[in-house]
Design a protein around this motif. Structure first.
Motif, PDB file in Angstrom:
ATOM      1  N   THR A   3       0.838  -1.205   0.000  1.00  0.00           N
ATOM      2  CA  THR A   3       0.000   0.000   0.000  1.00  0.00           C
ATOM      3  C   THR A   3       0.868   1.247   0.000  1.00  0.00           C
ATOM      4  O   THR A   3       0.627   2.185  -0.761  1.00  0.00           O
ATOM      5  CB  THR A   3      -0.922   0.009   1.241  1.00  0.00           C
ATOM      6  OG1 THR A   3      -1.686  -1.187   1.253  1.00  0.00           O
ATOM      7  CG2 THR A   3      -1.850   1.209   1.216  1.00  0.00           C
ATOM      8  N   TYR A   4       1.881   1.243   0.832  1.00  0.00           N
ATOM      9  CA  TYR A   4       2.781   2.391   0.907  1.00  0.00           C
ATOM     10  C   TYR A   4       3.495   2.597  -0.428  1.00  0.00           C
ATOM     11  O   TYR A   4       3.559   3.709  -0.950  1.00  0.00           O
ATOM     12  CB  TYR A   4       3.800   2.169   2.028  1.00  0.00           C
ATOM     13  CG  TYR A   4       4.870   3.223   2.099  1.00  0.00           C
ATOM     14  CD1 TYR A   4       4.591   4.486   2.624  1.00  0.00           C
ATOM     15  CD2 TYR A   4       6.153   2.980   1.629  1.00  0.00           C
ATOM     16  CE1 TYR A   4       5.558   5.463   2.689  1.00  0.00           C
ATOM     17  CE2 TYR A   4       7.136   3.953   1.686  1.00  0.00           C
ATOM     18  CZ  TYR A   4       6.834   5.187   2.213  1.00  0.00           C
ATOM     19  OH  TYR A   4       7.799   6.154   2.266  1.00  0.00           O
ATOM     20  N   ASN A   6       2.650   1.676  -3.421  1.00  0.00           N
ATOM     21  CA  ASN A   6       1.729   2.097  -4.491  1.00  0.00           C
ATOM     22  C   ASN A   6       1.420   3.585  -4.429  1.00  0.00           C
ATOM     23  O   ASN A   6       1.089   4.200  -5.437  1.00  0.00           O
ATOM     24  CB  ASN A   6       0.426   1.296  -4.428  1.00  0.00           C
ATOM     25  CG  ASN A   6       0.609  -0.115  -4.945  1.00  0.00           C
ATOM     26  OD1 ASN A   6       1.518  -0.376  -5.736  1.00  0.00           O
ATOM     27  ND2 ASN A   6      -0.226  -1.019  -4.491  1.00  0.00           N
ATOM     28  N   ASN A   7       1.501   4.173  -3.250  1.00  0.00           N
ATOM     29  CA  ASN A   7       1.206   5.595  -3.092  1.00  0.00           C
ATOM     30  C   ASN A   7       2.403   6.496  -3.360  1.00  0.00           C
ATOM     31  O   ASN A   7       2.277   7.717  -3.300  1.00  0.00           O
ATOM     32  CB  ASN A   7       0.665   5.868  -1.681  1.00  0.00           C
ATOM     33  CG  ASN A   7      -0.713   5.258  -1.498  1.00  0.00           C
ATOM     34  OD1 ASN A   7      -1.481   5.154  -2.442  1.00  0.00           O
ATOM     35  ND2 ASN A   7      -1.009   4.835  -0.288  1.00  0.00           N
ATOM     36  N   LEU A   8       3.570   5.925  -3.641  1.00  0.00           N
ATOM     37  CA  LEU A   8       4.763   6.721  -3.903  1.00  0.00           C
ATOM     38  C   LEU A   8       4.738   7.320  -5.305  1.00  0.00           C
ATOM     39  O   LEU A   8       4.150   6.742  -6.225  1.00  0.00           O
ATOM     40  CB  LEU A   8       6.020   5.863  -3.762  1.00  0.00           C
ATOM     41  CG  LEU A   8       6.370   5.377  -2.362  1.00  0.00           C
ATOM     42  CD1 LEU A   8       7.568   4.431  -2.423  1.00  0.00           C
ATOM     43  CD2 LEU A   8       6.689   6.543  -1.450  1.00  0.00           C
ATOM     44  N   ASP A   9       5.417   8.449  -5.460  1.00  0.00           N
ATOM     45  CA  ASP A   9       5.564   9.003  -6.805  1.00  0.00           C
ATOM     46  C   ASP A   9       6.558   8.136  -7.587  1.00  0.00           C
ATOM     47  O   ASP A   9       7.264   7.303  -7.017  1.00  0.00           O
ATOM     48  CB  ASP A   9       6.030  10.464  -6.739  1.00  0.00           C
ATOM     49  CG  ASP A   9       7.356  10.613  -6.022  1.00  0.00           C
ATOM     50  OD1 ASP A   9       8.392  10.374  -6.663  1.00  0.00           O
ATOM     51  OD2 ASP A   9       7.336  10.958  -4.818  1.00  0.00           O
ATOM     52  N   SER A  12      10.292   8.150  -6.426  1.00  0.00           N
ATOM     53  CA  SER A  12      10.487   7.450  -5.156  1.00  0.00           C
ATOM     54  C   SER A  12      10.360   5.940  -5.320  1.00  0.00           C
ATOM     55  O   SER A  12      11.082   5.175  -4.676  1.00  0.00           O
ATOM     56  CB  SER A  12       9.486   7.937  -4.112  1.00  0.00           C
ATOM     57  OG  SER A  12       9.687   9.305  -3.855  1.00  0.00           O
ATOM     58  N   LYS A  13       9.458   5.492  -6.197  1.00  0.00           N
ATOM     59  CA  LYS A  13       9.316   4.056  -6.455  1.00  0.00           C
ATOM     60  C   LYS A  13      10.594   3.492  -7.048  1.00  0.00           C
ATOM     61  O   LYS A  13      11.043   2.410  -6.666  1.00  0.00           O
ATOM     62  CB  LYS A  13       8.149   3.791  -7.418  1.00  0.00           C
ATOM     63  CG  LYS A  13       6.802   3.760  -6.765  1.00  0.00           C
ATOM     64  CD  LYS A  13       5.725   3.399  -7.774  1.00  0.00           C
ATOM     65  CE  LYS A  13       4.365   3.546  -7.147  1.00  0.00           C
ATOM     66  NZ  LYS A  13       3.272   3.280  -8.081  1.00  0.00           N
TER      67      LYS A  13
END
Length: 188
Positions: A3-4, A6-9, A12-13
């Motif tokens: 979840t964390y 998937n929410n990254l830009d 950052s990923k």
């Protein structure tokens, strides 16, 4: 975690992917461990906390892009993680990091005598674009250890040491043409 992540830009990923891909290539032995080194004869010592002691657990762990230099996978590697902002902004930081790791290798040998000797150190710098590994093998590690002990001795005795000689032996010098610090490639 999913979840964390998937929410990254996107940047950052990629940063996280570069880091986790490297983690998958090793078998951790110790992580975030306090250690100390003391020489009772010279009466010098130091303590600190290192990032990770790992065993590289892949058969094709190459240090260079041309796949010429293979890391020793049956030995322990002491790894220090840095982010790109400071770690590679000035080359002389790298000398300090490698000397610090060389001291940590001595600390680990004293603190955990049951472990086999460390003969590789790595500074791993992650960025969104690339993961860079600055590597010193057993021969270079010994040179860094000798200089780290000299620096430690001079610190405790409040003496000066020959910084230019140290830089020359570690393969670090000032590049006059580009007006910046420079490392001889074979020393990393």
């Amino acid at each position: 975690y999913v979840t964390y992540a998937n929410n990254l830009d996107i940047e950052s990923k990629q940063y996280l992917n570069n880091y986790t891909n490297f983690l998958a290539s090793q078998k951790p032995i110790l992580a975030e461990q306090d250690v100390a080194y003391f020489d009772p004869i010279k009466k010098i010592g130091v303590c600190g906390k290192f990032d990770a002691l790992s065993q590289l657990n892949v058969n094709n762990f190459y240090i260079d892009k041309e796949c010429k230099y293979k890391a020793d996978i049956d030995h322990f590697a002491l790894v220090d993680y840095k982010n790109k902002n400071r770690a590679v902004s000035q080359v002389h930081y790298l000398t300090g990091y490698l000397m610090q790791l060389s001291l940590y290798s001595l600390m680990i040998q004293q603190t955990f005598p049951e472990l086999k000797p460390i003969n590789q150190i790595m500074v791993v710098v992650s960025s969104p674009k690339i993961l860079s590994i600055f590597y010193a093998d057993e021969k270079k590690l010994k040179v860094y250890q000798e200089w780290a002990i000299k620096v430690l001795e001079c610190f405790w005795k409040k003496q000066k040491f020959d910084l230019d000689d140290m830089k020359r032996q570690l393969g670090y010098y000032w590049h006059d043409q580009y007006n910046r610090p420079y490392y001889e490639k074979e020393n990393l």
